[in-house]
Design a protein around this motif. Structure first.
Motif, mmCIF file in Angstrom:
data_model
loop_
_atom_site.group_PDB
_atom_site.id
_atom_site.type_symbol
_atom_site.label_atom_id
_atom_site.label_comp_id
_atom_site.label_asym_id
_atom_site.label_seq_id
_atom_site.Cartn_x
_atom_site.Cartn_y
_atom_site.Cartn_z
ATOM 1 N N MET A 125 -0.328 -2.889 -1.408
ATOM 2 C CA MET A 125 1.098 -3.198 -1.487
ATOM 3 C C MET A 125 1.864 -2.024 -2.098
ATOM 4 O O MET A 125 2.951 -1.668 -1.632
ATOM 5 N N ALA A 126 1.287 -1.414 -3.144
ATOM 6 C CA ALA A 126 1.937 -0.263 -3.781
ATOM 7 C C ALA A 126 2.041 0.908 -2.814
ATOM 8 O O ALA A 126 3.065 1.601 -2.750
ATOM 9 N N ALA A 127 0.969 1.138 -2.032
ATOM 10 C CA ALA A 127 0.963 2.252 -1.086
ATOM 11 C C ALA A 127 2.040 2.078 -0.025
ATOM 12 O O ALA A 127 2.753 3.028 0.326
ATOM 13 N N VAL A 128 2.163 0.864 0.498
ATOM 14 C CA VAL A 128 3.187 0.591 1.506
ATOM 15 C C VAL A 128 4.581 0.744 0.899
ATOM 16 O O VAL A 128 5.499 1.282 1.530
ATOM 17 N N CYS A 129 4.730 0.305 -0.323
ATOM 18 C CA CYS A 129 6.019 0.413 -1.013
ATOM 19 C C CYS A 129 6.402 1.882 -1.204
ATOM 20 O O CYS A 129 7.554 2.271 -0.957
ATOM 21 N N MET A 130 5.438 2.708 -1.617
ATOM 22 C CA MET A 130 5.718 4.135 -1.799
ATOM 23 C C MET A 130 6.050 4.808 -0.475
ATOM 24 O O MET A 130 6.942 5.658 -0.390
#
Length: 241
Positions: A165-170
């Motif tokens: 989720m963090a990777a997609v957000c970044m």
């Protein structure tokens, strides 16, 4: 530098960071042997680099404050994810922690498809299949799932999902800075580690005294400067590319 060169460098940065994170269990177990046991080793693993980065945090305070919700939400997710991974290394077997956490490509591929509309290539489908096959092996499906999941297993599994989720957000934040993502990650990671220490997890230990912490600083500071901070900067820069 061409776009292709940047993407190749980003992939190399992410791969090397993943390799470095695969070695996290060594200093965590060393901290445990030195008297900083359980979740408190995780706390030190995040609070210490945050303290060392205070000068950079001060210099970039305006950029970080102006980063908007995406920067801080991504940093919070990344902090929770990597604290979960570190906790998994403490509370379960290293192999299980690594395998559960590194199911991340499955979650990131599916989320990128849902959120960003990225196509799922044959290679990625193959990665998903291998990841699911590995998960079934971990759970001992041939024995009726008799393996079960302990607290550390859940930390690794949830940590991998949250990191996706963090990777997609970044990646969705085209104006985000890798340096600012990293600084946000360490701050939120410290918060997440302290919250984890407050949970009544079986196997948690009492907080170490200052003398014990002082005894490990001569070797843990170099470890943090080499094994923790640079890989974090590398992956926070490379992940969105």
């Amino acid at each position: 530098m061409t776009r292709a060169s940047i993407e190749n460098l980003a992939m190399l940065s992410v791969a090397l960071s993943g390799l470095a994170w695969g070695l996290f269990w060594i200093p965590l177990r060393a901290l445990d042997e030195a008297g900083i046991a359980g979740v408190w080793a995780v706390v030190l693993f995040y609070v210490l680099p945050t303290l060392l980065l205070v000068p950079i945090l001060f210099l970039r305070r305006r950029q970080i404050m102006a980063g908007g919700p995406t920067l801080h939400f991504a940093g919070m997710l990344a902090g929770v994810a990597l604290v979960g991974y570190a906790g998994a290394l403490v509370f379960t077997e290293v192999v299980r922690a690594l395998l559960f956490y590194y199911l991340t490509p499955i979650w990131s591929t599916l989320l990128a498809r849902i959120v960003l509309g990225e196509a799922i290539t044959r290679r990625r489908w193959g990665t998903i299949a291998l990841g699911l096959f590995g998960l079934l092996l971990i759970l001992k499906v041939d024995a009726g799932f008799s393996g079960g999941l302990n607290a550390g297993d859940w930390m690794g599994l949830i940590g991998g999902l949250v990191w996706a989720m963090a990777a997609v957000c970044m990646k969705s934040d085209e104006t985000g800075s890798g340096a600012d993502f990293t600084l946000s990650y360490f701050v939120w990671g410290s918060v997440a580690a302290l919250l984890l220490a407050a949970l009544p997890i079986e196997g948690s230990q009492a907080a170490p005294d200052w003398e014990t912490i002082g005894d490990v600083l001569p070797w843990i500071v170099p470890v943090v400067l080499v094994l923790v901070i640079p890989p974090a900067f590398a992956i926070m820069w490379g992940q969105p590319c």
